[in-house]
Design a protein around this motif. Structure first.
Motif, PDB file in Angstrom:
ATOM      1  N   GLU A   1       0.811  -1.223   0.000  1.00 48.84           N
ATOM      2  CA  GLU A   1       0.000   0.000   0.000  1.00 48.84           C
ATOM      3  C   GLU A   1       0.848   1.279   0.000  1.00 48.84           C
ATOM      4  O   GLU A   1       0.312   2.379  -0.137  1.00 48.84           O
ATOM      5  N   ILE A   2       2.151   1.145   0.141  1.00 53.68           N
ATOM      6  CA  ILE A   2       3.019   2.334   0.098  1.00 53.68           C
ATOM      7  C   ILE A   2       3.315   2.654  -1.355  1.00 53.68           C
ATOM      8  O   ILE A   2       4.063   1.948  -2.035  1.00 53.68           O
ATOM      9  N   THR A   3       2.687   3.704  -1.832  1.00 54.36           N
ATOM     10  CA  THR A   3       2.862   4.109  -3.227  1.00 54.36           C
ATOM     11  C   THR A   3       3.497   5.492  -3.340  1.00 54.36           C
ATOM     12  O   THR A   3       3.908   5.885  -4.427  1.00 54.36           O
ATOM     13  N   ASP A   4       3.581   6.196  -2.241  1.00 49.74           N
ATOM     14  CA  ASP A   4       4.190   7.521  -2.227  1.00 49.74           C
ATOM     15  C   ASP A   4       5.701   7.392  -2.411  1.00 49.74           C
ATOM     16  O   ASP A   4       6.375   6.735  -1.613  1.00 49.74           O
ATOM     17  N   ARG A   5       6.236   8.010  -3.446  1.00 48.80           N
ATOM     18  CA  ARG A   5       7.664   7.901  -3.777  1.00 48.80           C
ATOM     19  C   ARG A   5       8.552   8.391  -2.640  1.00 48.80           C
ATOM     20  O   ARG A   5       9.571   7.770  -2.329  1.00 48.80           O
ATOM     21  N   ASP A   6       8.187   9.493  -1.997  1.00 49.26           N
ATOM     22  CA  ASP A   6       9.014  10.028  -0.914  1.00 49.26           C
ATOM     23  C   ASP A   6       9.097   9.052   0.263  1.00 49.26           C
ATOM     24  O   ASP A   6      10.164   8.866   0.845  1.00 49.26           O
ATOM     25  N   THR A   7       7.964   8.422   0.606  1.00 52.23           N
ATOM     26  CA  THR A   7       7.964   7.432   1.692  1.00 52.23           C
ATOM     27  C   THR A   7       8.811   6.230   1.299  1.00 52.23           C
ATOM     28  O   THR A   7       9.628   5.746   2.091  1.00 52.23           O
ATOM     29  N   PHE A   8       8.623   5.765   0.091  1.00 51.88           N
ATOM     30  CA  PHE A   8       9.375   4.629  -0.445  1.00 51.88           C
ATOM     31  C   PHE A   8      10.884   4.895  -0.344  1.00 51.88           C
ATOM     32  O   PHE A   8      11.639   4.080   0.188  1.00 51.88           O
ATOM     33  N   LEU A   9      11.318   6.041  -0.827  1.00 47.46           N
ATOM     34  CA  LEU A   9      12.741   6.403  -0.790  1.00 47.46           C
ATOM     35  C   LEU A   9      13.251   6.576   0.632  1.00 47.46           C
ATOM     36  O   LEU A   9      14.375   6.182   0.952  1.00 47.46           O
ATOM     37  N   ALA A  10      12.425   7.132   1.506  1.00 51.24           N
ATOM     38  CA  ALA A  10      12.823   7.329   2.900  1.00 51.24           C
ATOM     39  C   ALA A  10      13.022   5.986   3.613  1.00 51.24           C
ATOM     40  O   ALA A  10      13.960   5.832   4.406  1.00 51.24           O
ATOM     41  N   VAL A  11      12.158   5.018   3.327  1.00 47.28           N
ATOM     42  CA  VAL A  11      12.286   3.693   3.940  1.00 47.28           C
ATOM     43  C   VAL A  11      13.610   3.056   3.526  1.00 47.28           C
ATOM     44  O   VAL A  11      14.359   2.541   4.364  1.00 47.28           O
ATOM     45  N   TYR A  12      13.935   3.097   2.240  1.00 46.08           N
ATOM     46  CA  TYR A  12      15.172   2.467   1.781  1.00 46.08           C
ATOM     47  C   TYR A  12      16.421   3.236   2.220  1.00 46.08           C
ATOM     48  O   TYR A  12      17.462   2.625   2.492  1.00 46.08           O
ATOM     49  N   LYS A  13      16.322   4.537   2.346  1.00 47.38           N
ATOM     50  CA  LYS A  13      17.453   5.307   2.881  1.00 47.38           C
ATOM     51  C   LYS A  13      17.690   4.916   4.345  1.00 47.38           C
ATOM     52  O   LYS A  13      18.830   4.688   4.770  1.00 47.38           O
ATOM     53  N   PHE A  14      16.619   4.814   5.105  1.00 46.36           N
ATOM     54  CA  PHE A  14      16.712   4.394   6.500  1.00 46.36           C
ATOM     55  C   PHE A  14      17.263   2.969   6.597  1.00 46.36           C
ATOM     56  O   PHE A  14      18.114   2.672   7.443  1.00 46.36           O
ATOM     57  N   LEU A  15      16.804   2.079   5.723  1.00 48.55           N
ATOM     58  CA  LEU A  15      17.291   0.700   5.714  1.00 48.55           C
ATOM     59  C   LEU A  15      18.807   0.667   5.517  1.00 48.55           C
ATOM     60  O   LEU A  15      19.513  -0.042   6.238  1.00 48.55           O
ATOM     61  N   ARG A  16      19.322   1.415   4.558  1.00 49.73           N
ATOM     62  CA  ARG A  16      20.771   1.427   4.317  1.00 49.73           C
ATOM     63  C   ARG A  16      21.527   1.923   5.548  1.00 49.73           C
ATOM     64  O   ARG A  16      22.586   1.396   5.886  1.00 49.73           O
ATOM     65  N   GLN A  17      20.968   2.905   6.250  1.00 43.44           N
ATOM     66  CA  GLN A  17      21.603   3.388   7.481  1.00 43.44           C
ATOM     67  C   GLN A  17      21.649   2.278   8.531  1.00 43.44           C
ATOM     68  O   GLN A  17      22.669   2.083   9.195  1.00 43.44           O
ATOM     69  N   ALA A  18      20.567   1.539   8.678  1.00 44.80           N
ATOM     70  CA  ALA A  18      20.528   0.438   9.637  1.00 44.80           C
ATOM     71  C   ALA A  18      21.527  -0.648   9.241  1.00 44.80           C
ATOM     72  O   ALA A  18      22.247  -1.181  10.096  1.00 44.80           O
ATOM     73  N   LEU A  19      21.583  -0.969   7.963  1.00 44.53           N
ATOM     74  CA  LEU A  19      22.471  -2.041   7.509  1.00 44.53           C
ATOM     75  C   LEU A  19      23.948  -1.683   7.654  1.00 44.53           C
ATOM     76  O   LEU A  19      24.791  -2.577   7.741  1.00 44.53           O
ATOM     77  N   LEU A  20      24.262  -0.405   7.689  1.00 50.34           N
ATOM     78  CA  LEU A  20      25.648  -0.002   7.944  1.00 50.34           C
ATOM     79  C   LEU A  20      26.102  -0.404   9.344  1.00 50.34           C
ATOM     80  O   LEU A  20      27.297  -0.510   9.616  1.00 50.34           O
ATOM     81  N   ASP A  21      25.145  -0.653  10.223  1.00 47.12           N
ATOM     82  CA  ASP A  21      25.439  -1.034  11.601  1.00 47.12           C
ATOM     83  C   ASP A  21      25.593  -2.552  11.758  1.00 47.12           C
ATOM     84  O   ASP A  21      25.503  -3.077  12.851  1.00 47.12           O
ATOM     85  N   VAL A  22      25.836  -3.257  10.660  1.00 47.84           N
ATOM     86  CA  VAL A  22      26.044  -4.706  10.676  1.00 47.84           C
ATOM     87  C   VAL A  22      27.250  -5.022  11.565  1.00 47.84           C
ATOM     88  O   VAL A  22      28.186  -4.231  11.653  1.00 47.84           O
ATOM     89  N   SER A  23      27.198  -6.167  12.244  1.00 50.58           N
ATOM     90  CA  SER A  23      28.278  -6.509  13.184  1.00 50.58           C
ATOM     91  C   SER A  23      28.899  -7.865  12.846  1.00 50.58           C
ATOM     92  O   SER A  23      28.282  -8.689  12.178  1.00 50.58           O
ATOM     93  N   VAL A  24      30.093  -8.095  13.347  1.00 48.19           N
ATOM     94  CA  VAL A  24      30.774  -9.371  13.149  1.00 48.19           C
ATOM     95  C   VAL A  24      30.004 -10.500  13.832  1.00 48.19           C
ATOM     96  O   VAL A  24      30.001 -11.637  13.355  1.00 48.19           O
ATOM     97  N   GLU A  25      29.295 -10.200  14.921  1.00 48.63           N
ATOM     98  CA  GLU A  25      28.524 -11.229  15.626  1.00 48.63           C
ATOM     99  C   GLU A  25      27.339 -11.724  14.784  1.00 48.63           C
ATOM    100  O   GLU A  25      26.989 -12.898  14.839  1.00 48.63           O
ATOM    101  N   TYR A  26      26.717 -10.832  14.039  1.00 53.12           N
ATOM    102  CA  TYR A  26      25.596 -11.175  13.160  1.00 53.12           C
ATOM    103  C   TYR A  26      25.825 -10.511  11.799  1.00 53.12           C
ATOM    104  O   TYR A  26      25.140  -9.556  11.447  1.00 53.12           O
ATOM    105  N   PRO A  27      26.756 -11.048  10.998  1.00 55.50           N
ATOM    106  CA  PRO A  27      27.160 -10.361   9.777  1.00 55.50           C
ATOM    107  C   PRO A  27      26.236 -10.557   8.584  1.00 55.50           C
ATOM    108  O   PRO A  27      26.483 -10.011   7.518  1.00 55.50           O
ATOM    109  N   PHE A  28      25.165 -11.312   8.738  1.00 53.76           N
ATOM    110  CA  PHE A  28      24.305 -11.606   7.604  1.00 53.76           C
ATOM    111  C   PHE A  28      23.222 -10.562   7.385  1.00 53.76           C
ATOM    112  O   PHE A  28      22.630 -10.513   6.324  1.00 53.76           O
ATOM    113  N   TRP A  29      22.938  -9.733   8.369  1.00 53.27           N
ATOM    114  CA  TRP A  29      21.920  -8.687   8.191  1.00 53.27           C
ATOM    115  C   TRP A  29      22.229  -7.547   9.145  1.00 53.27           C
ATOM    116  O   TRP A  29      23.328  -7.447   9.660  1.00 53.27           O
ATOM    117  N   GLY A  30      21.282  -6.697   9.433  1.00 55.18           N
ATOM    118  CA  GLY A  30      21.520  -5.522  10.265  1.00 55.18           C
ATOM    119  C   GLY A  30      21.488  -5.807  11.755  1.00 55.18           C
ATOM    120  O   GLY A  30      21.423  -6.966  12.175  1.00 55.18           O
TER     121      GLY A  30
END
Length: 160
Positions: free
Chosen positions: A84-113
């Motif tokens: 149901e998310i069709t708004d481009r700004d929301t869509f882009l904001a979610v993926y920008k936030f996701l990339r920020q979270a994924l940068l916090d990946v750790s050696v203890e759990y290196p497969f995801w965020g």
């Protein structure tokens, strides 16, 4: 070869930070192996990382790590933003936030965020079972008021 899991974990952290999490699709190779896919790669001998996925709003993909030209680890994943998310700004904001979270990946759990990451009015949560050799999990993103925005399921491990 007892050191491989730790070396592999450290390599995965580096690879993820130098591909999608750090560079978005700018890390895409010019000629992907599969037509219509995005293919991200990182190499640091003796390891090579490859992430191939299809789709944007809803996507499926597979990450592999090779050591000396032999695939030793893999993870498959699927999911994306809610339909149901069709708004481009929301869509882009979610993926920008996701990339920020994924940068916090750790050696203890290196497969995801990380297990939890909060920023810009959103909350990232990662529920995982297992370790580098065999695991599965779900990552979600919601607004701080609890409205769900995104979910992905993933699983993988060491190949034998």
């Amino acid at each position: 070869m007892v050191s491989i899991p730790h070396e592999l974990a450290a390599f995965l952290v580096e690879a993820k930070r130098r591909t999608y999490a750090g560079l978005d699709d700018d890390a895409t190779v010019a000629a992907p192996l599969l037509r219509g896919s995005k293919q991200l790669e990182h190499r640091a001998a003796p390891y090579a990382y490859r992430d191939i996925y299809f789709g944007i709003g809803f996507f499926v993909g597979q990450e592999t790590v090779s050591r000396d030209e032999r695939v030793i680890w893999s993870m498959s994943y699927s999911g994306g933003v809610r339909a149901e998310i069709t708004d481009r700004d929301t869509f882009l904001a979610v993926y920008k936030f996701l990339r920020q979270a994924l940068l916090d990946v750790s050696v203890e759990y290196p497969f995801w965020g990380p297990h939890l990451f909060e920023q810009a009015g959103m909350i990232y949560q990662n529920e995982v079972e297992g370790a580098l050799d065999r695991f599965h999990g779900v990552e979600t993103i919601a607004r701080q008021d609890g409205v769900p925005l995104y979910a992905v399921r993933y699983s993988g491990g060491l190949l034998r």
